[in-house]
Motif scaffolding. Sequence first.
Motif, PDB file in Angstrom:
ATOM      1  N   GLY A   5       0.830  -1.081  -0.098  1.00  0.00           N
ATOM      2  CA  GLY A   5      -0.035  -0.107  -0.187  1.00  0.00           C
ATOM      3  C   GLY A   5       1.027   1.154   0.086  1.00  0.00           C
ATOM      4  N   ARG A   6       0.108   2.329   0.140  1.00  0.00           N
ATOM      5  CA  ARG A   6       0.899   3.693   0.118  1.00  0.00           C
ATOM      6  C   ARG A   6       1.417   4.189   1.642  1.00  0.00           C
ATOM      7  N   VAL A   7       2.492   4.400   1.399  1.00  0.00           N
ATOM      8  CA  VAL A   7       3.418   4.691   2.767  1.00  0.00           C
ATOM      9  C   VAL A   7       3.853   6.318   2.668  1.00  0.00           C
ATOM     10  N   THR A   8       3.415   7.034   3.652  1.00  0.00           N
ATOM     11  CA  THR A   8       3.895   8.355   3.993  1.00  0.00           C
ATOM     12  C   THR A   8       5.222   8.428   4.513  1.00  0.00           C
ATOM     13  N   LEU A   9       6.058   9.093   3.830  1.00  0.00           N
ATOM     14  CA  LEU A   9       7.468   9.220   4.106  1.00  0.00           C
ATOM     15  C   LEU A   9       7.673  10.539   5.139  1.00  0.00           C
TER      16      LEU A   9
END
Length: 205
Positions: free
Chosen positions: A105-109
Amino acid sequence: MAEARQALQLTTGTKRLAEAVRAARINSAQRTDIVVDIREADRARLEIFAEALQPISDAVPPEDDLFEFNLTGGTQPRFWIDGTAQVLMARDRRTYRFVRDTRLGRVTLAESSDPHVLVERVTDYVAERIVERDKALAVNDAGSGRGLSEPRLVPPPTALAEPLRLMPRPRSTDLVIALSWLLIGIVAGAGALLVLASLRGTPIV
C-alpha cells in the motif's frame, strides 16, 4: 374551462421542471469551478515545491533514468520523484505529503506545510536511492565477473616440455648383473644334472 385549467397546470409543471434542471446545471457548474480552483491551487503549491527542489533535480544527470522529477495534472496534481515516490497536497490543501507506493500500500514518508522541509526529506530519499542502485550494480558486476583481473597463463615447466632421459648406469652395476646371471646359470645347470642323474640311476661321484 376545464381543459384550459389542465393546460395551465401542465405548463406550470413543465416550467418548474425546466427551472429545476437549470438550477441543477448552475449548481453543477459552480461545483466544477470549485474543483478546478482547488486543482489549480494544488498545482501552484506543487510548482513552488518544484522550484525549491530544482537544485537537487539539476544535480542528477539527465541520462539517469532512475528519477523523473515531473509535475503531472489530472484529478489530483502530483510531483513525481521516481516511479513510486511522489509529493502531493493533503486534504487541507496546505500540507505537502511525500508518499511512496509499495506492495503493501501507500506509505507516507514525510508531511509538512513548509516545502523546504519536504525538499530536505526528498533529498535524503534521492541519496538513499542512488546508494542502493550503486550497491546493486556492484553485486551484479561481482556476480558476472566484470571488474576482476584477467587470469594469466602460466607456461609449463621446461622439464615437462623436454622428453624424459634415462641416466646412464655405472659399469659396476653391469658387472654385478652379469655375475648374477652367471651364478644363476651354474646353479640351474647343476640342478639339471642332478635331476638327469637321478633319473638314470647313475651315482654322482
